[in-house]
Design a protein around this motif. Sequence first.
Motif, PDB file in Angstrom:
ATOM      1  N   LEU A 291       0.819  -1.220   0.000  1.00  0.00           N
ATOM      2  CA  LEU A 291       0.000   0.000   0.000  1.00  0.00           C
ATOM      3  C   LEU A 291       0.851   1.267   0.000  1.00  0.00           C
ATOM      4  O   LEU A 291       0.308   2.367  -0.039  1.00  0.00           O
ATOM      5  CB  LEU A 291      -0.933  -0.007   1.212  1.00  0.00           C
ATOM      6  CG  LEU A 291      -1.917  -1.176   1.292  1.00  0.00           C
ATOM      7  CD1 LEU A 291      -2.715  -1.114   2.580  1.00  0.00           C
ATOM      8  CD2 LEU A 291      -2.833  -1.188   0.078  1.00  0.00           C
ATOM      9  N   VAL A 292       2.170   1.090   0.058  1.00  0.00           N
ATOM     10  CA  VAL A 292       3.095   2.227  -0.007  1.00  0.00           C
ATOM     11  C   VAL A 292       3.633   2.317  -1.427  1.00  0.00           C
ATOM     12  O   VAL A 292       3.962   1.296  -2.039  1.00  0.00           O
ATOM     13  CB  VAL A 292       4.251   2.051   0.992  1.00  0.00           C
ATOM     14  CG1 VAL A 292       5.208   3.241   0.930  1.00  0.00           C
ATOM     15  CG2 VAL A 292       3.719   1.865   2.400  1.00  0.00           C
ATOM     16  N   SER A 293       3.726   3.513  -1.969  1.00  0.00           N
ATOM     17  CA  SER A 293       4.248   3.680  -3.325  1.00  0.00           C
ATOM     18  C   SER A 293       5.690   3.193  -3.392  1.00  0.00           C
ATOM     19  O   SER A 293       6.425   3.221  -2.394  1.00  0.00           O
ATOM     20  CB  SER A 293       4.170   5.152  -3.746  1.00  0.00           C
ATOM     21  OG  SER A 293       5.032   5.946  -2.953  1.00  0.00           O
ATOM     22  N   MET A 439       6.917   8.621   5.646  1.00  0.00           N
ATOM     23  CA  MET A 439       6.369   7.429   5.011  1.00  0.00           C
ATOM     24  C   MET A 439       5.319   6.767   5.886  1.00  0.00           C
ATOM     25  O   MET A 439       4.270   6.332   5.415  1.00  0.00           O
ATOM     26  CB  MET A 439       7.486   6.429   4.699  1.00  0.00           C
ATOM     27  CG  MET A 439       7.018   5.198   3.937  1.00  0.00           C
ATOM     28  SD  MET A 439       7.884   3.679   4.370  1.00  0.00           S
ATOM     29  CE  MET A 439       7.211   3.314   5.985  1.00  0.00           C
ATOM     30  N   SER A 440       5.600   6.693   7.196  1.00  0.00           N
ATOM     31  CA  SER A 440       4.666   6.032   8.113  1.00  0.00           C
ATOM     32  C   SER A 440       3.339   6.782   8.182  1.00  0.00           C
ATOM     33  O   SER A 440       2.272   6.161   8.323  1.00  0.00           O
ATOM     34  CB  SER A 440       5.291   5.919   9.507  1.00  0.00           C
ATOM     35  OG  SER A 440       5.490   7.197  10.086  1.00  0.00           O
ATOM     36  N   GLN A 441       3.368   8.109   8.070  1.00  0.00           N
ATOM     37  CA  GLN A 441       2.132   8.884   8.084  1.00  0.00           C
ATOM     38  C   GLN A 441       1.277   8.585   6.852  1.00  0.00           C
ATOM     39  O   GLN A 441       0.072   8.337   6.961  1.00  0.00           O
ATOM     40  CB  GLN A 441       2.462  10.381   8.138  1.00  0.00           C
ATOM     41  CG  GLN A 441       3.036  10.833   9.481  1.00  0.00           C
ATOM     42  CD  GLN A 441       3.467  12.282   9.457  1.00  0.00           C
ATOM     43  OE1 GLN A 441       3.751  12.854   8.399  1.00  0.00           O
ATOM     44  NE2 GLN A 441       3.537  12.893  10.631  1.00  0.00           N
ATOM     45  N   LYS A 442       1.907   8.619   5.674  1.00  0.00           N
ATOM     46  CA  LYS A 442       1.181   8.310   4.441  1.00  0.00           C
ATOM     47  C   LYS A 442       0.669   6.874   4.461  1.00  0.00           C
ATOM     48  O   LYS A 442      -0.450   6.581   4.017  1.00  0.00           O
ATOM     49  CB  LYS A 442       2.106   8.509   3.245  1.00  0.00           C
ATOM     50  CG  LYS A 442       2.487   9.956   2.984  1.00  0.00           C
ATOM     51  CD  LYS A 442       1.334  10.714   2.358  1.00  0.00           C
ATOM     52  CE  LYS A 442       1.758  12.113   1.960  1.00  0.00           C
ATOM     53  NZ  LYS A 442       0.631  12.880   1.377  1.00  0.00           N
ATOM     54  N   TRP A 443       1.491   5.981   4.986  1.00  0.00           N
ATOM     55  CA  TRP A 443       1.132   4.562   5.049  1.00  0.00           C
ATOM     56  C   TRP A 443      -0.109   4.371   5.913  1.00  0.00           C
ATOM     57  O   TRP A 443      -1.042   3.660   5.530  1.00  0.00           O
ATOM     58  CB  TRP A 443       2.329   3.797   5.614  1.00  0.00           C
ATOM     59  CG  TRP A 443       2.199   2.305   5.578  1.00  0.00           C
ATOM     60  CD1 TRP A 443       1.404   1.555   4.748  1.00  0.00           C
ATOM     61  CD2 TRP A 443       2.917   1.377   6.389  1.00  0.00           C
ATOM     62  NE1 TRP A 443       1.575   0.223   4.997  1.00  0.00           N
ATOM     63  CE2 TRP A 443       2.503   0.086   5.999  1.00  0.00           C
ATOM     64  CE3 TRP A 443       3.856   1.504   7.398  1.00  0.00           C
ATOM     65  CZ2 TRP A 443       3.004  -1.067   6.603  1.00  0.00           C
ATOM     66  CZ3 TRP A 443       4.370   0.371   7.979  1.00  0.00           C
ATOM     67  CH2 TRP A 443       3.939  -0.905   7.590  1.00  0.00           C
ATOM     68  N   LEU A 444      -0.137   5.006   7.065  1.00  0.00           N
ATOM     69  CA  LEU A 444      -1.267   4.855   7.976  1.00  0.00           C
ATOM     70  C   LEU A 444      -2.544   5.434   7.369  1.00  0.00           C
ATOM     71  O   LEU A 444      -3.623   4.846   7.497  1.00  0.00           O
ATOM     72  CB  LEU A 444      -0.956   5.540   9.305  1.00  0.00           C
ATOM     73  CG  LEU A 444      -2.001   5.323  10.406  1.00  0.00           C
ATOM     74  CD1 LEU A 444      -2.145   3.852  10.737  1.00  0.00           C
ATOM     75  CD2 LEU A 444      -1.632   6.118  11.650  1.00  0.00           C
ATOM     76  N   GLU A 445      -2.425   6.565   6.690  1.00  0.00           N
ATOM     77  CA  GLU A 445      -3.592   7.157   6.046  1.00  0.00           C
ATOM     78  C   GLU A 445      -4.177   6.220   4.995  1.00  0.00           C
ATOM     79  O   GLU A 445      -5.395   6.055   4.886  1.00  0.00           O
ATOM     80  CB  GLU A 445      -3.207   8.492   5.402  1.00  0.00           C
ATOM     81  CG  GLU A 445      -2.891   9.594   6.411  1.00  0.00           C
ATOM     82  CD  GLU A 445      -2.329  10.832   5.746  1.00  0.00           C
ATOM     83  OE1 GLU A 445      -2.275  10.853   4.486  1.00  0.00           O
ATOM     84  OE2 GLU A 445      -1.937  11.780   6.460  1.00  0.00           O
ATOM     85  N   THR A 446      -3.299   5.591   4.214  1.00  0.00           N
ATOM     86  CA  THR A 446      -3.760   4.648   3.195  1.00  0.00           C
ATOM     87  C   THR A 446      -4.383   3.417   3.827  1.00  0.00           C
ATOM     88  O   THR A 446      -5.402   2.899   3.357  1.00  0.00           O
ATOM     89  CB  THR A 446      -2.581   4.229   2.296  1.00  0.00           C
ATOM     90  OG1 THR A 446      -1.958   5.395   1.760  1.00  0.00           O
ATOM     91  CG2 THR A 446      -3.051   3.352   1.157  1.00  0.00           C
TER      92      THR A 446
END
Length: 461
Positions: A291-293, A439-446
């Motif tokens: 789920l991470v780019s 990265m962890s912030q974007k990851w959690l949002e996704t």
Amino acid sequence: ADICGCQPVKVVMEILATGPNNPYNSHLSNKKCEKDGKLSGRKGYCWMKVEDVRADRDVKDGAHSESLFVNEVKNAPPLDLNLKGLSICDKVENDKYMHAKRMLDNVRDKMESAKRNHRSSLKLRDWDKYEFYKSFDKLQRGHVARIKEINRRHMEYRHRGQEPPSNQVVTGIDRIHWKDLSLEDFIEKYQKPEIPVIITGLVDTWKAMKNWKIQELFTGKYRNCRLKVGEDDEGYNIRVKVKYFLNYMRYQRDDSPMYLFDGTFDEDEVEAELLKDYEIPFYFKDDLFNLVSEKRRPPYRWFLIGPKRSGTNAHTDPLGTSAWNALVYGRKRWLLTKPGTRKRHVKGYELRRKSEDGEACTYFSRVVPRILRAEAEKKHRDMGIREVIQEPGEIIYVPGGWYHAVLNVTDTVAVTQNLCPRVQFLKIWRHARKGRKKMSQKWLETLKKKASGSCRNGPKM
């Protein structure tokens, strides 16, 4: 130009057929010129009179262990293929000889440059100062037999439905065929409790089993791919062509050889074909890092070509991730210790001598025996040491937090990937929040949008 009246011909066939006379041995012996008894030619290559070369053609001892015939040379695919069809009766000025001469010069120069850049503090002559190559095979045969016996007894307990004794110095690892291990059983028995396991049979149908053999890698579409073999003092990648590295691997006698360990092979059109030669085993497809780019995701997959005696010292994988390693060719020796083991104990800082480096071969040959002796003297053995031999076609699963060290007992070809299993998300996310905050912030949002189950209600920022 002629030297001492000899024909200026590098006898490539002798380099192939005899161990001591190869371009990577620092103890190379040159033949003496009959004219004045002096050493002639560049170090590592033999200068011989044409009559001497042709005389060897008439040797009929049957053993031909020192034969100069190219078509009788065994186990040397790179140079053998370059000289295929060349007769010893051909003129020594033949273009094929000169091509092989230039190729050997090029290979040696490329690899010596890579070695200087990778370990600038180590002189080229010191790459084999311990001379591990002399005793390595005999020593590892004993260790392989010992470890195989440990794992045989381990599986005997498993087949009887019993737990192996817990207070042993070294224990084995479960080895199961994929047809006998469902995804649900894998998650319950190994992923949730974070226990390593070897899975057999999954690699058998991969294209890599054919395309990644040494011969195929040298002659096929990957031979000119430039892959990473290390980093220089400034952190820049050192890359060499696969064909050069395979020549080096065939002849090297280094204590700790260079290791082709490339994690960006998907960026080149030809190298990306490696991705089509294998598939992610179904046990590991539930990877939340998907789920991470690709741009934000940490490095997570590597293509490996490991010469004999190369490897990695004891370490844990980044961000607490788990990993799987599929061995296509060769044999690897693994040592693992349970999570929570102190770094100084598993690395043997207190047991290592000042003159010993931190390379994998030194670690396994000298430090590990001391660690095992120290562990045997304890009343309560707390490192949870596990050892196993990984054979071709086997996949080993290493849960996050396990220290593990790897030694290539033979030349090897493998692929490995790190992952974030759903059941280990919370632990890995906490590591990511410390090491890769954005990265962890974007990851959690996704994850909050797309993931299900426990990941949908992830921790708050």
